[in-house]
Design a protein around this motif. Structure first.
Motif, mmCIF file in Angstrom:
data_model
loop_
_atom_site.group_PDB
_atom_site.id
_atom_site.type_symbol
_atom_site.label_atom_id
_atom_site.label_comp_id
_atom_site.label_asym_id
_atom_site.label_seq_id
_atom_site.Cartn_x
_atom_site.Cartn_y
_atom_site.Cartn_z
ATOM 1 N N VAL A 9 -17.231 -10.835 8.177
ATOM 2 C CA VAL A 9 -16.872 -12.257 8.158
ATOM 3 C C VAL A 9 -17.779 -13.006 7.179
ATOM 4 O O VAL A 9 -17.325 -13.761 6.321
ATOM 5 N N GLU A 10 -19.091 -12.731 7.287
ATOM 6 C CA GLU A 10 -20.042 -13.423 6.408
ATOM 7 C C GLU A 10 -19.792 -13.111 4.930
ATOM 8 O O GLU A 10 -20.085 -13.926 4.060
ATOM 9 N N LEU A 11 -19.271 -11.911 4.673
ATOM 10 C CA LEU A 11 -19.112 -11.470 3.277
ATOM 11 C C LEU A 11 -17.652 -11.433 2.853
ATOM 12 O O LEU A 11 -17.294 -10.768 1.875
ATOM 13 N N ARG A 12 -16.799 -12.131 3.593
ATOM 14 C CA ARG A 12 -15.362 -12.041 3.295
ATOM 15 C C ARG A 12 -15.084 -12.578 1.891
ATOM 16 O O ARG A 12 -15.799 -13.442 1.372
ATOM 17 N N GLY A 13 -14.051 -12.020 1.303
ATOM 18 C CA GLY A 13 -13.716 -12.433 -0.052
ATOM 19 C C GLY A 13 -14.343 -11.543 -1.108
ATOM 20 O O GLY A 13 -13.903 -11.528 -2.250
ATOM 21 N N LEU A 14 -15.391 -10.789 -0.732
ATOM 22 C CA LEU A 14 -15.982 -9.875 -1.709
ATOM 23 C C LEU A 14 -15.172 -8.579 -1.748
ATOM 24 O O LEU A 14 -14.579 -8.180 -0.763
ATOM 25 N N ASP A 15 -15.214 -7.949 -2.902
ATOM 26 C CA ASP A 15 -14.473 -6.713 -3.099
ATOM 27 C C ASP A 15 -15.284 -5.525 -2.561
ATOM 28 O O ASP A 15 -15.895 -4.784 -3.304
ATOM 29 N N ILE A 16 -15.309 -5.415 -1.208
ATOM 30 C CA ILE A 16 -16.129 -4.373 -0.570
ATOM 31 C C ILE A 16 -15.240 -3.391 0.188
ATOM 32 O O ILE A 16 -14.308 -3.794 0.873
ATOM 33 N N THR A 17 -15.536 -2.110 0.046
ATOM 34 C CA THR A 17 -14.908 -1.070 0.860
ATOM 35 C C THR A 17 -15.859 -0.762 2.010
ATOM 36 O O THR A 17 -17.009 -0.386 1.775
ATOM 37 N N TRP A 18 -15.376 -0.945 3.242
ATOM 38 C CA TRP A 18 -16.230 -0.746 4.419
ATOM 39 C C TRP A 18 -15.979 0.621 5.046
ATOM 40 O O TRP A 18 -14.830 1.009 5.283
ATOM 41 N N HIS A 19 -17.085 1.318 5.342
ATOM 42 C CA HIS A 19 -17.020 2.653 5.932
ATOM 43 C C HIS A 19 -17.631 2.628 7.326
ATOM 44 O O HIS A 19 -18.722 2.082 7.513
ATOM 45 N N MET A 20 -16.954 3.248 8.290
ATOM 46 C CA MET A 20 -17.535 3.418 9.625
ATOM 47 C C MET A 20 -18.193 4.787 9.670
ATOM 48 O O MET A 20 -17.520 5.807 9.576
ATOM 49 N N VAL A 21 -19.532 4.805 9.800
ATOM 50 C CA VAL A 21 -20.229 6.094 9.785
ATOM 51 C C VAL A 21 -20.805 6.462 11.151
ATOM 52 O O VAL A 21 -21.306 7.570 11.332
#
Ligand SMILES: *Cc1c(COP(=O)(O)O)cnc(C)c1O
Length: 223
Positions: free
Chosen positions: A66-78
């Motif tokens: 939420v804090e970083l929304r809008g950034l082009d980030i791929t999120w990984h669940m490790v």
């Protein structure tokens, strides 16, 4: 040392490890494991050019996305994923590295179907006898993959492992090699293996993704 220097040092070591093994210099991708680290530090790493981040707790990840929304980030669940968090995980993550049972995979498939998404996943494999480690047994992989073939909303792209900890990184080499052999025999392409202490060995053994926290963000503060 500045973060950007730490990151470029890691990339330099990754490149060298790839080349030692006769692989392409960029054969492995860097996943920055940002668990326990605040959004500000994640943003600094992003600003330095990183685009893939790994988290291990749902609530913490949710807050950061939420804090970083809008950034082009791929999120990984490790991190280990409990069944009752599968829905949130499908909602948040591009790639889930920690699927360790058919039951969890079925749940993910169902939630992904509800959301109209195809969830990319890796199967986490437990290669040691340590009770503390999560992961499917290697004997279970074929059955999981067979059934995954008939699920419309999950795509199993590879394998992941967290080997036992050794002070001497050479001692983890057999685990990484075993994971690569398993992926090869199952026809899976992605190998998520290697952390701060052993990522060079992992890349020499075929890692396509290394998960690095401490070497980028410094020692974690769990307080
Ligand atoms: C914390 C964590 C990492 C990163 O470990 P470092 O030693 O800080 O690089 C990698 N993979 C998983 C599954 C983790 O939980």
């Amino acid at each position: 040392m500045e973060m950007i220097q730490r990151i470029s040092d890691i990339y330099r070591r990754m490149t060298h490890a790839s080349m030692r093994a006769g692989r392409e210099p960029d054969a492995a991708r860097l996943i920055a494991v940002s668990k326990t680290v605040g959004a500000k530090a994640v943003y600094e790493a992003y600003d330095d050019g990183l685009r893939e981040f790994g988290e291990n707790r749902l609530q913490e990840a949710q807050k950061k996305t939420v804090e970083l929304r809008g950034l082009d980030i791929t999120w990984h669940m490790v991190g280990h994923l409990q069944s009752n968090k599968a829905k949130q995980a499908v909602d948040l993550f591009d790639l889930i590295h920690s699927v360790d049972s058919l039951k969890l995979l079925r749940l993910i498939d169902r939630h992904a179907a509800d959301m109209g998404k195809v969830q990319r996943v890796l199967l986490q494999v437990k290669l040691s006898q340590e009770d503390s480690k999560a992961g499917a047994h290697e004997k279970e992989l074929e059955e999981i993959l067979n059934e995954a073939g008939s699920m419309g909303h999950v795509r199993v792209e590879g394998l992941m492992t967290v080997p036992p900890f050794f002070d001497e990184p050479e001692r983890v080499r057999p685990y990484f090699r075993r994971l690569r052999e398993l992926a090869g025999s199952l026809g899976l392409r992605e190998l998520s293996m290697g952390m701060t202490g052993d990522f060079e060995v992992a890349i020499e053994e075929g890692a396509t993704m290394v998960r690095i926290g401490t070497a980028i963000f410094g020692e974690r503060d769990y307080a």
